[in-house]
Design a protein around this motif. Sequence first.
Motif, PDB file in Angstrom:
ATOM      1  N   GLY A  30       0.811  -1.221   0.000  1.00  0.00           N
ATOM      2  CA  GLY A  30       0.000   0.000   0.000  1.00  0.00           C
ATOM      3  C   GLY A  30       0.840   1.265   0.000  1.00  0.00           C
ATOM      4  O   GLY A  30       0.501   2.250   0.673  1.00  0.00           O
ATOM      5  N   PHE A  33      -0.435   4.841  -0.404  1.00  0.00           N
ATOM      6  CA  PHE A  33      -1.238   5.436   0.659  1.00  0.00           C
ATOM      7  C   PHE A  33      -0.439   5.702   1.923  1.00  0.00           C
ATOM      8  O   PHE A  33      -1.005   5.855   3.006  1.00  0.00           O
ATOM      9  N   LEU A  34       0.899   5.756   1.772  1.00  0.00           N
ATOM     10  CA  LEU A  34       1.721   6.132   2.929  1.00  0.00           C
ATOM     11  C   LEU A  34       1.494   7.602   3.232  1.00  0.00           C
ATOM     12  O   LEU A  34       1.230   8.370   2.319  1.00  0.00           O
ATOM     13  N   THR A  37      -0.692   3.901   5.638  1.00  0.00           N
ATOM     14  CA  THR A  37      -0.547   2.446   5.622  1.00  0.00           C
ATOM     15  C   THR A  37       0.765   1.966   6.248  1.00  0.00           C
ATOM     16  O   THR A  37       1.133   0.812   6.086  1.00  0.00           O
ATOM     17  N   LYS A  38       1.442   2.879   6.963  1.00  0.00           N
ATOM     18  CA  LYS A  38       2.715   2.451   7.564  1.00  0.00           C
ATOM     19  C   LYS A  38       2.470   1.333   8.591  1.00  0.00           C
ATOM     20  O   LYS A  38       3.148   0.321   8.578  1.00  0.00           O
ATOM     21  N   ALA A  41      -3.317  -1.690   7.832  1.00  0.00           N
ATOM     22  CA  ALA A  41      -3.606  -2.325   6.544  1.00  0.00           C
ATOM     23  C   ALA A  41      -4.464  -1.395   5.688  1.00  0.00           C
ATOM     24  O   ALA A  41      -5.458  -0.839   6.167  1.00  0.00           O
ATOM     25  N   LYS A  42      -4.076  -1.254   4.420  1.00  0.00           N
ATOM     26  CA  LYS A  42      -4.861  -0.446   3.478  1.00  0.00           C
ATOM     27  C   LYS A  42      -6.315  -0.919   3.428  1.00  0.00           C
ATOM     28  O   LYS A  42      -7.246  -0.130   3.333  1.00  0.00           O
ATOM     29  N   GLU A  43      -6.479  -2.227   3.520  1.00  0.00           N
ATOM     30  CA  GLU A  43      -7.817  -2.827   3.383  1.00  0.00           C
ATOM     31  C   GLU A  43      -8.730  -2.512   4.561  1.00  0.00           C
ATOM     32  O   GLU A  43      -9.917  -2.786   4.520  1.00  0.00           O
ATOM     33  N   LEU A  45      -8.947   0.623   5.686  1.00  0.00           N
ATOM     34  CA  LEU A  45      -9.377   2.020   5.523  1.00  0.00           C
ATOM     35  C   LEU A  45     -10.890   2.016   5.310  1.00  0.00           C
ATOM     36  O   LEU A  45     -11.402   1.254   4.483  1.00  0.00           O
ATOM     37  N   LYS A  76      -1.111  -7.123   9.088  1.00  0.00           N
ATOM     38  CA  LYS A  76      -2.487  -7.248   8.577  1.00  0.00           C
ATOM     39  C   LYS A  76      -3.414  -7.945   9.570  1.00  0.00           C
ATOM     40  O   LYS A  76      -4.507  -8.375   9.210  1.00  0.00           O
ATOM     41  N   ASP A 148      -9.165  -3.240  -2.630  1.00  0.00           N
ATOM     42  CA  ASP A 148      -8.997  -1.792  -2.845  1.00  0.00           C
ATOM     43  C   ASP A 148      -9.737  -1.310  -4.087  1.00  0.00           C
ATOM     44  O   ASP A 148      -9.823  -0.102  -4.333  1.00  0.00           O
ATOM     45  N   GLY A 272      -7.010   2.295  -3.686  1.00  0.00           N
ATOM     46  CA  GLY A 272      -5.579   2.248  -3.353  1.00  0.00           C
ATOM     47  C   GLY A 272      -4.905   3.549  -3.746  1.00  0.00           C
ATOM     48  O   GLY A 272      -3.728   3.769  -3.485  1.00  0.00           O
TER      49      GLY A 272
END
Length: 306
Positions: A30, A33-34, A37-38, A41-43, A45, A76, A148, A272
Motif C-alpha cells: 500500500g 497510501f503512505l 498504511t505504515k 492495513a490499506k484494506e 481504511l 495485517k 482496494d 488504493g
Amino acid sequence: MTLGSRTRIQGEPSVTKPLRKAVLPVAGLGTRFLPATKAMAKEMLPVVDKPLIQYAVEEARAAGIEQFCLVTGRGKTAIVEHFDIAFELEATLRQRGKEADLRNLRSWQMEPGAMVTVRQQEPLGLGHAIWCARAFVGDDPFAILLPDDLVLSQTPCTMQLANAYYETGGCVVAVTEVPRDQTNRYGILDIGADDGRLAEVRGLVEKPAPEDAPSNLSIIGRYVLMPQVIQHLSRMERGAGNEVQLTDAMAKMIGTVPFHGLRYEGRRFDCGDKIGFLEAQIAFALKRPDMAEAVKGFLKNYCAEL
Ligand code: UTP
C-alpha cells in the motif's frame, strides 16, 4: 444464442462447477497510501463507516461465495480480527442496550471455519499472492476480489461475474474502458467476438504503453478463474515490475478454457489511490439516505466558496 455459448470450447463440460470460493489478497504494501498504511492495513481504511475488506466480503457473499481465503502479510492482523467475534464489545453493547449495533455486527459474522488465512511472506506480486492460496483453491473455480477496488453498482459486481460464469464457463474478468493514455497502468485485453457485454478474450497484456495496447479495455480487481491458473503461477515467471503477474498466468489459459471479459454495470473506485479513495467516500455517502442531503449541501456550499 449468447456469446458465451457461441465460444464454448469443444469438449468442455457444459455443466460448470458451482462458484463457492473466493481469494482476497491483502498482503500488498500500500505504498501509494503512505503514511496511512505504515502501521495499518490499506484494506482496513473505511469508506464512510465500513472497511474496504468488508465491502469485498459482503459482495462475494451476495454472489454465493461460502469459503474465503485471505492472503495476508505483515501488519495485517486487524483484518483477521475484524471478522472474529469481539466478545467484550458485544457484552458492552448488550449492557448498554445497543441492540441495533449488536444486530449489525452479528449480521455479517462469518460462519465458523468459513474464512482461512494464508501468509505471503514477501510481497512478490499479485500472482504470487494468489499462488499462496493454492491449497485452498484445489480443483475448484474461484473468484478473486481485490479489496482496494470498490464497485458501486445495482447488482454486486461479483454476482454479475458469477452470472456470466454460469453462462459461459471458464474464466471471466470484469473489464472497463480506460483512457488510451492510461493503458500503462492496467492489465489490458485483446478481444475477439464481442456482443457489447461479453467479449471473448484473445490476449492479455500487463501495463502496455498506449501505442502497444491492443484495446482500452482494462481488467479491474474482480475475476472468476479456473484452478489451472495455479499451475501457470507455480513457474514463478517474473513480469512487469519484476513481479509475478496474475495477468501473465491468466494469458496462458487463453485457448485452453473459455475466457471472457464482462463489461459490468457499475462504477469502480480505485481506493488504493488517494483521489479514487476520496471519490469513493463522496459517492458512497451520497448513496446513504441518512447522509446524502448533508453531504450534498456541504459540497454545494463549499464549492461555491472556492
Ligand atoms: P496493488 O497493486 O494495489 O499493490 O495490489 P499494493 O502493494 O497493495 O499497493 P501500492 O501500489 O504499493 O500502493 C493489488 C492487490 O493485490 C494485493 C494487494 O494487497 C491488493 O489487494 N497484493 C499485491 C498482494 O497481496 N501481494 C502482493 O505481493 C502484491
